[in-house]
Scaffold this motif. Structure first.
Motif, short mmCIF file in Angstrom:
data_model
loop_
_atom_site.label_atom_id
_atom_site.label_comp_id
_atom_site.label_asym_id
_atom_site.label_seq_id
_atom_site.Cartn_x
_atom_site.Cartn_y
_atom_site.Cartn_z
N THR A 77 0.81 -1.22 0.00
CA THR A 77 0.00 0.00 0.00
C THR A 77 0.84 1.26 0.00
O THR A 77 0.34 2.34 -0.29
CB THR A 77 -0.93 0.04 1.23
N GLY A 78 2.12 1.15 0.34
CA GLY A 78 3.00 2.32 0.35
C GLY A 78 3.13 2.99 1.71
O GLY A 78 3.86 3.96 1.85
N ASP A 79 2.44 2.47 2.70
CA ASP A 79 2.50 3.08 4.03
C ASP A 79 3.87 2.88 4.67
O ASP A 79 4.35 3.76 5.40
CB ASP A 79 1.40 2.51 4.93
N TRP A 80 4.51 1.76 4.44
CA TRP A 80 5.82 1.51 5.01
C TRP A 80 6.86 2.45 4.39
O TRP A 80 7.70 3.00 5.09
CB TRP A 80 6.21 0.05 4.81
N GLN A 81 6.80 2.63 3.06
CA GLN A 81 7.74 3.52 2.39
C GLN A 81 7.55 4.97 2.86
O GLN A 81 8.52 5.70 3.03
CB GLN A 81 7.57 3.45 0.86
N LYS A 82 6.30 5.36 3.09
CA LYS A 82 6.03 6.71 3.59
C LYS A 82 6.61 6.87 4.98
O LYS A 82 7.20 7.91 5.31
CB LYS A 82 4.52 6.95 3.62
N PHE A 83 6.50 5.83 5.81
CA PHE A 83 7.03 5.88 7.18
C PHE A 83 8.56 5.95 7.16
O PHE A 83 9.16 6.68 7.93
CB PHE A 83 6.56 4.64 7.95
#
Length: 155
Positions: A77-83
């Motif tokens: 979902t891209g949440d880890w990369q954003k974090f």
């Protein structure tokens, strides 16, 4: 207290559906959760992955550790990369929105009334297709079985 972001299994046999939850690491897999932050339905095509990005970022920020399956979902979902401050991944495959059955029915009815009738009035498209595919009756008479003739020796 060690906090984990993990999957909570729901659903029936051979139809798993998961909730992505924040829970104490010592609780059971399907036990009490602190907060539900998303859904994961792997059997649908494409899989349904819904994560509340704000809540996931908050829990990651305060030290919650995702389990391996949840980490993979967060990366999708891209949440880890954003974090982590990394570039975003490619967009996910999204399911097509099914057509409204009522509108499809009205369009078909309107087409039938406006002259789009193919001579199959009163039949559904499947029945009309079967009629079209059925072999045409031939003019030949069916082969008859020869009449039984008495054999020699019978009397």
């Amino acid at each position: 207290m060690a906090v984990k972001i993990k999957l909570k299994r729901l659903g029936m046999i051979r139809n798993p559906q998961y909730r992505i939850v924040v829970a104490d690491s010592r609780t059971k897999r399907d036990g009490r959760a602190i907060e539900e932050i998303g859904l994961y339905h792997p059997k649908e095509d494409p899989s349904v992955i819904q994560i509340n990005a704000e809540r996931a970022a908050y829990w990651l920020g305060v030290g919650a550790q995702p389990t391996e399956p949840v980490l993979k979902l967060l990366k999708l979902t891209g949440d880890w990369q954003k974090f982590k401050g990394e570039p975003a991944p490619a967009p996910l495959k999204v399911a097509e929105v099914p057509a409204d059955r009522h509108l499809v029915y009205e369009a078909a009815a309107k087409e039938a009334l406006s002259g789009g009738d193919t001579g199959n009035s009163g039949t559904t498209p499947k029945k009309a297709k079967k009629k079209d595919e059925a072999p045409a009756p031939t003019a030949e008479a069916p082969a008859e079985t020869p009449a039984e003739t008495p054999t020699e020796g019978e009397g």
